[in-house]
Design an enzyme around this catalytic site. Structure first.
Site, short mmCIF file in Angstrom:
data_model
loop_
_atom_site.label_atom_id
_atom_site.label_comp_id
_atom_site.label_asym_id
_atom_site.label_seq_id
_atom_site.Cartn_x
_atom_site.Cartn_y
_atom_site.Cartn_z
N SER A 1 0.86 -1.19 0.00
CA SER A 1 0.00 0.00 0.00
C SER A 1 0.89 1.23 0.00
O SER A 1 2.03 1.18 0.48
CB SER A 1 -0.88 0.01 1.26
OG SER A 1 -1.50 1.27 1.43
N TYR B 1 -1.43 -1.12 10.31
CA TYR B 1 -1.59 -1.42 8.88
C TYR B 1 -0.40 -0.86 8.10
O TYR B 1 0.21 -1.55 7.28
CB TYR B 1 -2.90 -0.80 8.40
CG TYR B 1 -3.20 -0.97 6.93
CD1 TYR B 1 -3.86 -2.11 6.47
CD2 TYR B 1 -2.88 0.02 5.99
CE1 TYR B 1 -4.16 -2.26 5.12
CE2 TYR B 1 -3.18 -0.13 4.65
CZ TYR B 1 -3.82 -1.27 4.22
OH TYR B 1 -4.12 -1.42 2.89
P1 NAI Z 1 -11.62 -6.07 0.08
O1 NAI Z 1 -12.11 -6.07 1.49
O2 NAI Z 1 -12.56 -5.73 -1.00
O3 NAI Z 1 -10.93 -7.45 -0.28
C1 NAI Z 1 -10.12 -8.14 0.63
C2 NAI Z 1 -10.37 -9.62 0.47
O4 NAI Z 1 -9.48 -10.31 1.36
C3 NAI Z 1 -11.80 -10.01 0.86
O5 NAI Z 1 -12.34 -10.88 -0.12
C4 NAI Z 1 -11.61 -10.71 2.19
O6 NAI Z 1 -12.59 -11.72 2.43
C5 NAI Z 1 -10.23 -11.30 2.03
N1 NAI Z 1 -9.61 -11.63 3.30
C6 NAI Z 1 -9.61 -10.91 4.45
N2 NAI Z 1 -8.96 -11.57 5.42
C7 NAI Z 1 -8.54 -12.74 4.87
C8 NAI Z 1 -7.83 -13.85 5.35
N3 NAI Z 1 -7.43 -13.92 6.64
N4 NAI Z 1 -7.57 -14.87 4.53
C9 NAI Z 1 -7.99 -14.83 3.23
N5 NAI Z 1 -8.68 -13.82 2.71
C10 NAI Z 1 -8.97 -12.78 3.53
O7 NAI Z 1 -10.39 -5.04 0.09
P2 NAI Z 1 -9.34 -4.60 -1.04
O8 NAI Z 1 -9.28 -3.13 -0.96
O9 NAI Z 1 -9.63 -5.23 -2.33
O10 NAI Z 1 -8.00 -5.17 -0.42
C11 NAI Z 1 -7.10 -5.99 -1.16
C12 NAI Z 1 -5.69 -5.63 -0.77
O11 NAI Z 1 -5.41 -4.28 -1.20
C13 NAI Z 1 -5.42 -5.66 0.73
O12 NAI Z 1 -4.16 -6.22 0.97
C14 NAI Z 1 -5.41 -4.18 1.11
O13 NAI Z 1 -4.66 -3.92 2.25
C15 NAI Z 1 -4.80 -3.58 -0.14
N6 NAI Z 1 -4.99 -2.16 -0.33
C16 NAI Z 1 -6.24 -1.63 -0.52
C17 NAI Z 1 -6.39 -0.27 -0.69
C18 NAI Z 1 -7.71 0.36 -0.90
O14 NAI Z 1 -7.79 1.61 -0.92
N7 NAI Z 1 -8.78 -0.38 -1.08
C19 NAI Z 1 -5.22 0.64 -0.67
C20 NAI Z 1 -3.97 -0.02 -0.49
C21 NAI Z 1 -3.87 -1.37 -0.33
#
Ligand code: NAI
Length: 279
Positions: free
Chosen positions: A140, A153
């Site tokens: 991130s 985080y």
């Molecule tokens: P999201 O919440 O839409 O997707 C995250 C997914 O990870 C979900 O499907 C969730 O069920 C799954 N997940 C959560 N804990 C888990 C575990 N213990 N084991 C397996 N799966 C698990 O969120 P998003 O935004 O798509 O996040 C994806 C990645 O992007 C993350 O690593 C997040 O930190 C990163 N990120 C997101 C940003 C944003 O603005 N949305 C910015 C920077 C990084």
């Protein structure tokens, strides 16, 4: 011809947001796909929608046996592993430093850092044996700039970036590339989940997040999960064959610095005040 024709990919966190967009894009570009997540309903529905070249496994990335099983599933079902996208993540511990409990601290690191470590650890053996592979980790901009995420985080994401670089030096010698993507402000359910909404509410209120993120960077947004997925696709594909240990920022310029318009406002205000004093 697809850019991932004949390749096998595992995408953790593939049920939602950036992971879901990447799963769809990788699949459209020809990959066979394992979606690994803890949101079984959405992951199973997505695998069904994509068809026989896609499969879902329940996988908590903080649990070593689950991550190993997801990799083994890719090998058994599709006969190999070319791309490991360690993308699952949570916002985790929120609030000021005095409010952070040890449990929330540990859980944030367990998913965001240990999860990445386990994905790399279990993808490495088969990729090393075949002398090729691409591992991508989701970090991130919060890992390179303060003030873009909660404390734990941000620390976890900084660690993901340096872990990526460090391991790239080892696995690169075996033909396996390790890189990471650094998303900026991307409207996904994670944003609402971090503020206590249920998964359903977080999805329903995505429009609110989109509005808030529209002007958060020089390139007018909001950014979309597919913007990050396209960067991950490039790292997954042979187009990036000589890229290893790289941290690819995908943020519309959010982490670049202060926006020009904001700077101009500040300067104009200052100039006006200076003129007042000289009169
Ligand atoms: P999201 O919440 O839409 O997707 C995250 C997914 O990870 C979900 O499907 C969730 O069920 C799954 N997940 C959560 N804990 C888990 C575990 N213990 N084991 C397996 N799966 C698990 O969120 P998003 O935004 O798509 O996040 C994806 C990645 O992007 C993350 O690593 C997040 O930190 C990163 N990120 C997101 C940003 C944003 O603005 N949305 C910015 C920077 C990084």
């Amino acid at each position: 011809m697809g850019r991932l024709d004949g390749k096998v990919a595992v995408v953790t966190g593939g049920s939602s947001g950036i992971g879901e967009a990447s799963a769809r894009l990788f699949h459209a570009e020809g990959a066979s796909l394992v979606i690994a997540d803890i949101r079984d309903d959405r992951g199973e529905a997505l695998a069904r929608e994509l068809g026989p070249r896609a499969s879902y496994v329940h996988c908590d990335v903080s649990t070593e046996a689950d991550v190993k099983a997801a990799v083994d599933h890719a090998l058994a079902r599709f006969g190999g592993l070319d791309v490991m996208f360690n993308n699952a993540g949570i916002a985790g511990a929120v609030g000021g430093v005095e409010e952070v409990t040890v449990e929330a601290f540990d859980r944030t690191l367990a998913v965001n850092l240990r999860g990445v470590f386990l994905g790399v650890k279990h993808a490495a053996p088969t990729m090393k044996r075949r002398g090729r592979g691409s591992i991508i980790n989701t970090a991130s901009v919060a890992g390179i700039r303060a003030g873009y995420g909660n404390h734990v985080y941000s620390a976890a994401k900084a660690a993901v970036i340096q872990f990526t670089r460090s391991v790239a030096m080892e696995l690169g010698e075996h033909g396996v590339r390790v890189n990471c993507v650094l998303p900026g402000f991307i409207p996904t359910p994670m944003i609402g989940l971090a503020r206590g909404l249920s998964a359903e509410e977080a999805e329903e209120k995505l429009r609110v997040v989109e509005e808030a993120f529209t002007g958060a960077q020089p390139i007018r947004g909001p950014g979309a999960p597919v913007d990050v997925a396209r960067a991950a696709l490039w790292l997954a594909s042979d187009d990036s064959a000589f890229v290893n240990g790289h941290a690819l920022v995908v943020d519309g310029g959010a982490s670049g610095g202060r926006m020009w318009s904001t700077y101009q406002e500040a300067v104009v205000g200052l100039e006006e005040r200076l003129r007042e004093r000289t009169l």
